[in-house]
Design a protein around this motif. Structure first.
Motif, PDB file in Angstrom:
ATOM      1  N   LEU A 263      -2.985 -31.331 -21.717  1.00  0.00           N
ATOM      2  CA  LEU A 263      -3.299 -29.902 -21.774  1.00  0.00           C
ATOM      3  C   LEU A 263      -2.045 -29.050 -21.592  1.00  0.00           C
ATOM      4  CD1 LEU A 263      -6.617 -29.780 -19.718  1.00  0.00           C
ATOM      5  CD2 LEU A 263      -6.350 -29.377 -22.180  1.00  0.00           C
ATOM      6  N   SER A 264      -1.166 -29.475 -20.705  1.00  0.00           N
ATOM      7  CA  SER A 264       0.049 -28.696 -20.487  1.00  0.00           C
ATOM      8  C   SER A 264       0.992 -28.797 -21.683  1.00  0.00           C
ATOM      9  CB  SER A 264       0.755 -29.120 -19.204  1.00  0.00           C
ATOM     10  OG  SER A 264       1.205 -30.451 -19.304  1.00  0.00           O
ATOM     11  N   LEU A 265       0.966 -29.919 -22.383  1.00  0.00           N
ATOM     12  CA  LEU A 265       1.742 -30.004 -23.619  1.00  0.00           C
ATOM     13  C   LEU A 265       1.165 -29.049 -24.660  1.00  0.00           C
ATOM     14  CD1 LEU A 265       3.938 -31.394 -25.347  1.00  0.00           C
ATOM     15  CD2 LEU A 265       2.184 -33.024 -26.033  1.00  0.00           C
ATOM     16  N   ARG A 266      -0.150 -29.012 -24.745  1.00  0.00           N
ATOM     17  CA  ARG A 266      -0.828 -28.150 -25.724  1.00  0.00           C
ATOM     18  C   ARG A 266      -0.574 -26.668 -25.428  1.00  0.00           C
ATOM     19  NH1 ARG A 266      -2.219 -27.929 -30.620  1.00  0.00           N
ATOM     20  NH2 ARG A 266      -3.833 -26.414 -31.042  1.00  0.00           N
ATOM     21  N   SER A 267      -0.654 -26.304 -24.159  1.00  0.00           N
ATOM     22  CA  SER A 267      -0.520 -24.887 -23.802  1.00  0.00           C
ATOM     23  C   SER A 267       0.927 -24.438 -23.669  1.00  0.00           C
ATOM     24  CB  SER A 267      -1.260 -24.604 -22.493  1.00  0.00           C
ATOM     25  OG  SER A 267      -0.614 -25.272 -21.430  1.00  0.00           O
ATOM     26  N   GLY A 268       1.854 -25.399 -23.544  1.00  0.00           N
ATOM     27  CA  GLY A 268       3.262 -25.046 -23.370  1.00  0.00           C
ATOM     28  C   GLY A 268       3.652 -24.891 -21.918  1.00  0.00           C
ATOM     29  N   ASP A 269       2.813 -25.362 -21.005  1.00  0.00           N
ATOM     30  CA  ASP A 269       3.113 -25.232 -19.584  1.00  0.00           C
ATOM     31  C   ASP A 269       4.023 -26.334 -19.057  1.00  0.00           C
ATOM     32  OD1 ASP A 269       1.709 -22.882 -19.247  1.00  0.00           O
ATOM     33  OD2 ASP A 269      -0.179 -23.927 -18.878  1.00  0.00           O
ATOM     34  N   MET A 270       4.362 -27.299 -19.897  1.00  0.00           N
ATOM     35  CA  MET A 270       5.334 -28.308 -19.488  1.00  0.00           C
ATOM     36  C   MET A 270       6.702 -27.656 -19.431  1.00  0.00           C
ATOM     37  SD  MET A 270       4.608 -31.935 -21.224  1.00  0.00           S
ATOM     38  CE  MET A 270       3.542 -33.059 -20.383  1.00  0.00           C
ATOM     39  N   VAL A 271       7.614 -28.293 -18.765  1.00  0.00           N
ATOM     40  CA  VAL A 271       8.965 -27.760 -18.657  1.00  0.00           C
ATOM     41  C   VAL A 271       9.589 -27.726 -20.045  1.00  0.00           C
ATOM     42  CG1 VAL A 271      11.252 -28.153 -17.685  1.00  0.00           C
ATOM     43  CG2 VAL A 271       9.217 -28.605 -16.318  1.00  0.00           C
ATOM     44  N   ASN A 272      10.093 -26.584 -20.432  1.00  0.00           N
ATOM     45  CA  ASN A 272      10.721 -26.403 -21.733  1.00  0.00           C
ATOM     46  C   ASN A 272      12.117 -25.828 -21.542  1.00  0.00           C
ATOM     47  OD1 ASN A 272       8.496 -27.139 -23.385  1.00  0.00           O
ATOM     48  ND2 ASN A 272       7.566 -25.140 -23.010  1.00  0.00           N
ATOM     49  N   VAL A 273      12.912 -25.930 -22.573  1.00  0.00           N
ATOM     50  CA  VAL A 273      14.231 -25.289 -22.574  1.00  0.00           C
ATOM     51  C   VAL A 273      14.223 -24.209 -23.646  1.00  0.00           C
ATOM     52  CG1 VAL A 273      15.592 -27.136 -21.562  1.00  0.00           C
ATOM     53  CG2 VAL A 273      15.103 -27.191 -23.994  1.00  0.00           C
ATOM     54  N   ASP A 274      13.221 -23.366 -23.593  1.00  0.00           N
ATOM     55  CA  ASP A 274      13.035 -22.319 -24.595  1.00  0.00           C
ATOM     56  C   ASP A 274      14.224 -21.380 -24.676  1.00  0.00           C
ATOM     57  OD1 ASP A 274      10.585 -23.362 -25.108  1.00  0.00           O
ATOM     58  OD2 ASP A 274       9.461 -21.875 -23.976  1.00  0.00           O
ATOM     59  N   ILE A 275      14.875 -21.119 -23.556  1.00  0.00           N
ATOM     60  CA  ILE A 275      15.969 -20.153 -23.566  1.00  0.00           C
ATOM     61  C   ILE A 275      17.097 -20.634 -24.476  1.00  0.00           C
ATOM     62  CG2 ILE A 275      17.188 -21.059 -21.563  1.00  0.00           C
ATOM     63  CD1 ILE A 275      17.512 -18.048 -20.746  1.00  0.00           C
ATOM     64  N   VAL A 276      17.326 -21.935 -24.527  1.00  0.00           N
ATOM     65  CA  VAL A 276      18.350 -22.491 -25.405  1.00  0.00           C
ATOM     66  C   VAL A 276      17.806 -22.599 -26.820  1.00  0.00           C
ATOM     67  CG1 VAL A 276      19.745 -24.536 -25.899  1.00  0.00           C
ATOM     68  CG2 VAL A 276      19.449 -23.765 -23.545  1.00  0.00           C
ATOM     69  N   CYS A 277      16.634 -23.167 -26.940  1.00  0.00           N
ATOM     70  CA  CYS A 277      16.032 -23.436 -28.245  1.00  0.00           C
ATOM     71  C   CYS A 277      15.795 -22.159 -29.042  1.00  0.00           C
ATOM     72  CB  CYS A 277      14.725 -24.185 -28.025  1.00  0.00           C
ATOM     73  SG  CYS A 277      13.928 -24.724 -29.532  1.00  0.00           S
ATOM     74  N   GLU A 278      15.211 -21.183 -28.416  1.00  0.00           N
ATOM     75  CA  GLU A 278      14.840 -19.966 -29.141  1.00  0.00           C
ATOM     76  C   GLU A 278      16.027 -19.068 -29.461  1.00  0.00           C
ATOM     77  OE1 GLU A 278      11.824 -19.723 -30.446  1.00  0.00           O
ATOM     78  OE2 GLU A 278      11.405 -21.623 -29.455  1.00  0.00           O
ATOM     79  N   ALA A 279      17.171 -19.326 -28.852  1.00  0.00           N
ATOM     80  CA  ALA A 279      18.362 -18.528 -29.135  1.00  0.00           C
ATOM     81  C   ALA A 279      19.087 -18.989 -30.395  1.00  0.00           C
ATOM     82  CB  ALA A 279      19.316 -18.577 -27.947  1.00  0.00           C
TER      83      ALA A 279
END
Length: 167
Positions: free
Chosen positions: A64-80
């Motif tokens: 569920l956390s993978l589906r919702s995005g609540d797992m630890v992510n490195v969005d700040i690097v990825c989305e930049a």
């Protein structure tokens, strides 16, 4: 509603129900422990039950956390990153997560089968019922990662976490 969306909603709902029931059992066992200790005699099996309920909570909650995005992510690097690179990295991440979990599934099943020869000391449960949490967690991670990859490749989702109002 397309069959794929119905399937995703059904699997998500079943995982949420499993997580909710696990949490309810955990709360009940801890409450019984606290009340028992307050009265001077706490049932010994509540310790085991809380651990087992926590394992089931994790097993249902990981997918569920993978589906919702609540797992630890490195969005700040990825989305930049520019262009389609964030999308590619989200796809790679989902493929890597699903691939690793898929690789571990047969080993987890061997772990479950070993549990048939053991039982828990206080509850007397076959440990295979407890060890199945590892298999369940990996299977749900494979499933939710595959659904994310499928959604990304078909264009029905972009791999970004679900918004709180969508959940």
């Amino acid at each position: 509603m397309p069959k794929t969306e119905r399937f995703i909603e059904t699997v998500t709902a079943l995982a949420r129900i499993g997580a909710g029931l696990s949490f309810a059992v955990l709360i009940g066992a801890v409450l019984l422990q606290v009340i028992g200790r307050s009265l001077g005699n706490s049932p010994v099996w509540t310790e085991e039950l809380t651990r087992f309920a926590l394992l089931f909570l994790i097993a249902f909650g990981a997918g569920l956390s993978l589906r919702s995005g609540d797992m630890v992510n490195v969005d700040i690097v990825c989305e930049a990153l520019p262009g389609r690179w964030p999308w590619r990295l989200r796809l790679l991440s989902a493929l890597a997560t699903g691939g690793m979990a898929l690789y571990l599934l047969p080993h987890a099943w061997r772990f479950v089968s070993i549990g048939r020869m053991q039982s828990s000391p206080a509850l007397g449960l076959k440990m295979s019922y407890v060890h199945v949490t590892v298999f369940l967690m990996l299977a749900l991670l494979v499933l939710f990662a595959a659904l994310r990859v499928l959604g990304m490749l078909t264009g029905t989702e972009d791999g970004t976490p679900e918004k709180a109002e969508d959940i």
